[in-house]
Scaffold this motif. Structure first.
Motif, PDB file in Angstrom:
ATOM      1  N   PHE A  78      65.211  17.497 -12.581  1.00  0.00           N
ATOM      2  CA  PHE A  78      65.431  17.281 -14.008  1.00  0.00           C
ATOM      3  C   PHE A  78      65.678  15.800 -14.331  1.00  0.00           C
ATOM      4  O   PHE A  78      66.547  15.466 -15.130  1.00  0.00           O
ATOM      5  CB  PHE A  78      66.573  18.160 -14.517  1.00  0.00           C
ATOM      6  CG  PHE A  78      66.276  19.634 -14.412  1.00  0.00           C
ATOM      7  CD1 PHE A  78      65.553  20.289 -15.390  1.00  0.00           C
ATOM      8  CD2 PHE A  78      66.690  20.357 -13.298  1.00  0.00           C
ATOM      9  CE1 PHE A  78      65.252  21.648 -15.277  1.00  0.00           C
ATOM     10  CE2 PHE A  78      66.400  21.726 -13.176  1.00  0.00           C
ATOM     11  CZ  PHE A  78      65.678  22.360 -14.168  1.00  0.00           C
ATOM     12  N   ARG A  79      64.894  14.940 -13.683  1.00  0.00           N
ATOM     13  CA  ARG A  79      65.009  13.504 -13.923  1.00  0.00           C
ATOM     14  C   ARG A  79      64.694  13.217 -15.391  1.00  0.00           C
ATOM     15  O   ARG A  79      63.678  13.657 -15.920  1.00  0.00           O
ATOM     16  CB  ARG A  79      64.041  12.745 -13.020  1.00  0.00           C
ATOM     17  CG  ARG A  79      64.147  11.222 -13.123  1.00  0.00           C
ATOM     18  CD  ARG A  79      63.164  10.571 -12.185  1.00  0.00           C
ATOM     19  NE  ARG A  79      63.262   9.118 -12.213  1.00  0.00           N
ATOM     20  CZ  ARG A  79      62.461   8.297 -11.517  1.00  0.00           C
ATOM     21  NH1 ARG A  79      61.505   8.806 -10.741  1.00  0.00           N
ATOM     22  NH2 ARG A  79      62.610   6.995 -11.591  1.00  0.00           N
ATOM     23  N   ASP A  80      65.561  12.457 -16.062  1.00  0.00           N
ATOM     24  CA  ASP A  80      65.504  12.234 -17.510  1.00  0.00           C
ATOM     25  C   ASP A  80      65.701  13.579 -18.219  1.00  0.00           C
ATOM     26  O   ASP A  80      64.742  14.197 -18.701  1.00  0.00           O
ATOM     27  CB  ASP A  80      64.176  11.608 -17.947  1.00  0.00           C
ATOM     28  CG  ASP A  80      63.901  10.272 -17.286  1.00  0.00           C
ATOM     29  OD1 ASP A  80      64.869   9.597 -16.897  1.00  0.00           O
ATOM     30  OD2 ASP A  80      62.720   9.914 -17.153  1.00  0.00           O
ATOM     31  N   LEU A  85      64.600  18.928 -21.739  1.00  0.00           N
ATOM     32  CA  LEU A  85      65.042  19.649 -22.930  1.00  0.00           C
ATOM     33  C   LEU A  85      63.904  19.731 -23.943  1.00  0.00           C
ATOM     34  O   LEU A  85      63.704  20.763 -24.591  1.00  0.00           O
ATOM     35  CB  LEU A  85      66.260  18.950 -23.550  1.00  0.00           C
ATOM     36  CG  LEU A  85      67.581  19.100 -22.808  1.00  0.00           C
ATOM     37  CD1 LEU A  85      68.656  18.223 -23.447  1.00  0.00           C
ATOM     38  CD2 LEU A  85      68.033  20.568 -22.807  1.00  0.00           C
ATOM     39  N   GLY A  86      63.147  18.639 -24.066  1.00  0.00           N
ATOM     40  CA  GLY A  86      61.998  18.646 -24.963  1.00  0.00           C
ATOM     41  C   GLY A  86      60.912  19.587 -24.493  1.00  0.00           C
ATOM     42  O   GLY A  86      60.270  20.276 -25.294  1.00  0.00           O
ATOM     43  N   PHE A 114      58.540  14.704  -3.640  1.00  0.00           N
ATOM     44  CA  PHE A 114      59.107  15.734  -2.781  1.00  0.00           C
ATOM     45  C   PHE A 114      59.260  17.084  -3.476  1.00  0.00           C
ATOM     46  O   PHE A 114      59.876  17.996  -2.939  1.00  0.00           O
ATOM     47  CB  PHE A 114      60.454  15.288  -2.220  1.00  0.00           C
ATOM     48  CG  PHE A 114      60.362  14.097  -1.292  1.00  0.00           C
ATOM     49  CD1 PHE A 114      59.302  13.970  -0.413  1.00  0.00           C
ATOM     50  CD2 PHE A 114      61.335  13.112  -1.311  1.00  0.00           C
ATOM     51  CE1 PHE A 114      59.209  12.887   0.441  1.00  0.00           C
ATOM     52  CE2 PHE A 114      61.251  12.008  -0.455  1.00  0.00           C
ATOM     53  CZ  PHE A 114      60.183  11.901   0.420  1.00  0.00           C
ATOM     54  N   GLY A 115      58.744  17.202  -4.703  1.00  0.00           N
ATOM     55  CA  GLY A 115      58.681  18.507  -5.348  1.00  0.00           C
ATOM     56  C   GLY A 115      59.735  18.801  -6.396  1.00  0.00           C
ATOM     57  O   GLY A 115      59.676  19.833  -7.065  1.00  0.00           O
ATOM     58  N   GLN A 116      60.707  17.896  -6.560  1.00  0.00           N
ATOM     59  CA  GLN A 116      61.764  18.201  -7.528  1.00  0.00           C
ATOM     60  C   GLN A 116      61.230  18.366  -8.950  1.00  0.00           C
ATOM     61  O   GLN A 116      61.701  19.218  -9.703  1.00  0.00           O
ATOM     62  CB  GLN A 116      62.852  17.112  -7.497  1.00  0.00           C
ATOM     63  CG  GLN A 116      63.746  17.153  -6.276  1.00  0.00           C
ATOM     64  CD  GLN A 116      63.300  16.218  -5.175  1.00  0.00           C
ATOM     65  OE1 GLN A 116      62.087  16.048  -4.973  1.00  0.00           O
ATOM     66  NE2 GLN A 116      64.243  15.605  -4.469  1.00  0.00           N
ATOM     67  N   GLU A 117      60.235  17.538  -9.318  1.00  0.00           N
ATOM     68  CA  GLU A 117      59.706  17.644 -10.685  1.00  0.00           C
ATOM     69  C   GLU A 117      58.997  18.974 -10.931  1.00  0.00           C
ATOM     70  O   GLU A 117      59.344  19.698 -11.880  1.00  0.00           O
ATOM     71  CB  GLU A 117      58.770  16.468 -10.994  1.00  0.00           C
ATOM     72  CG  GLU A 117      58.119  16.570 -12.364  1.00  0.00           C
ATOM     73  CD  GLU A 117      57.207  15.392 -12.659  1.00  0.00           C
ATOM     74  OE1 GLU A 117      57.709  14.355 -13.112  1.00  0.00           O
ATOM     75  OE2 GLU A 117      55.987  15.519 -12.432  1.00  0.00           O
ATOM     76  N   GLN A 164      72.444  17.501  -5.443  1.00  0.00           N
ATOM     77  CA  GLN A 164      73.436  16.968  -6.376  1.00  0.00           C
ATOM     78  C   GLN A 164      72.816  16.056  -7.428  1.00  0.00           C
ATOM     79  O   GLN A 164      73.432  15.797  -8.458  1.00  0.00           O
ATOM     80  CB  GLN A 164      74.521  16.211  -5.615  1.00  0.00           C
ATOM     81  CG  GLN A 164      75.434  17.115  -4.803  1.00  0.00           C
ATOM     82  CD  GLN A 164      76.381  16.328  -3.900  1.00  0.00           C
ATOM     83  OE1 GLN A 164      76.175  15.154  -3.619  1.00  0.00           O
ATOM     84  NE2 GLN A 164      77.431  16.995  -3.441  1.00  0.00           N
ATOM     85  N   ARG A 165      71.615  15.574  -7.169  1.00  0.00           N
ATOM     86  CA  ARG A 165      70.980  14.645  -8.096  1.00  0.00           C
ATOM     87  C   ARG A 165      70.211  15.414  -9.175  1.00  0.00           C
ATOM     88  O   ARG A 165      69.037  15.701  -9.028  1.00  0.00           O
ATOM     89  CB  ARG A 165      70.048  13.689  -7.351  1.00  0.00           C
ATOM     90  CG  ARG A 165      70.754  12.788  -6.346  1.00  0.00           C
ATOM     91  CD  ARG A 165      69.813  11.735  -5.810  1.00  0.00           C
ATOM     92  NE  ARG A 165      69.325  10.857  -6.869  1.00  0.00           N
ATOM     93  CZ  ARG A 165      68.277  10.053  -6.759  1.00  0.00           C
ATOM     94  NH1 ARG A 165      67.561  10.064  -5.663  1.00  0.00           N
ATOM     95  NH2 ARG A 165      67.909   9.279  -7.767  1.00  0.00           N
TER      96      ARG A 165
END
Length: 274
Positions: A78-80, A85-86, A114-117, A164-165
């Motif tokens: 959930f970077r940014d 939310l948008g 690494f797949g987080q997005e 945690q990030r």
């Protein structure tokens, strides 16, 4: 430390293959990455790596590992947060209005690291369909140039620090299980929503098909102006009309394309194909 001319030799090769620019101001980063390549190939140091490159060329495992480590895999869940939310409250609901006949929505996460997005998107997609039974099936494609990154993506396992990030505690409890080594594994109900494959953004997108949403964040900032225009135009061609492009907070389409319009929502900027 390699001389600037020898570092430029590798920087030019990386730019040619990936479009990623290593300016002389960040040669120290390139040096660190070349040291890792030398260690991987069991060479003494980056100087030996340069000699090997000149004498035998950059091919095989040497090329694959060099291009792997040349990419910047900085990412988080959930970077940014405002972007997500948008996506949750504006873009996904609008797809129901703009594409009422669609039986599925296609989303592309380009340079997925690494797949987080893409997994963050998958969580939102899963929740959107739980909240609204009329929401069509959502297919998520994620691509990256790095074989190592893609291997990690497919494992869907993350360290405590990575978890945690950016990952909210409620979603951690809901979607992850803890391993014996204190790492966390994403549950199949989410990981199965994402299909990973290798893709260089300098290559053709012709066979990719059309998408309703494309995320290409913090990628174009590493390209020169002409490559930015080229990649952006080909991304836009992959969008359905009224489809959405999501870029990084420091990126813009200004001066690069007239085929897309800017939309401001909740302190975030999105782009929609005209």
């Amino acid at each position: 430390m390699l001389s600037n001319s020898r570092l430029k030799f590798f920087a030019d090769f990386i730019e040619k293959e990936l479009g990623i620019i290593y300016s002389d101001q960040i040669y120290y980063q390139l040096q660190q990455r070349l040291d890792r390549v030398a260690s991987y190939l069991e060479l003494k140091d980056a100087e030996d790596l340069y000699v090997r490159a000149v004498e035998n060329g950059i091919t095989g495992d040497f090329k694959a590992y060099l291009l792997d480590i040349a990419t910047n895999n900085e990412t988080s869940f959930f970077r940014d947060p405002n972007i997500f939310l948008g996506l949750e409250n504006f873009i996904l609901p609008n797809l129901l209005v703009d594409f009422p006949q669609s039986i599925n929505y296609r989303i592309w996460s380009a340079a997925s690291s690494f797949g987080q997005e893409p997994y963050s998107v998958a969580m939102l997609a899963h929740e959107a369909r739980q909240k609204n039974s009329t929401m069509p099936r959502i297919e998520i494609m994620a691509t990256d140039i790095s074989d190592q990154a893609l291997q990690r993506c497919r494992k869907a396992e993350y360290t405590q620090l990575e978890i945690q990030r950016g990952l909210p505690a409620a979603r951690l409890v809901k979607y992850f299980t803890k391993n014996e080594d204190s790492s966390w594994h994403l549950k199949p109900e989410i990981s199965s929503l994402v299909d990973f494959s290798k893709k260089n953004l300098l290559d053709s997108f012709v066979l990719m098909g059309k998408f309703h949403i494309i995320l290409c964040r913090y990628v174009l900032i590493y390209q020169d102006t002409e490559k930015k225009k080229d990649i952006l135009q080909r991304l836009i061609q992959c969008l359905h009309p009224k489809g959405y492009l999501i870029m990084g907070g420091s990126e813009s389409t200004f001066g690069l394309s007239n085929d897309i319009e800017q939309i401001n929502y909740n302190n975030s900027v999105f782009y929609r194909k005209k």
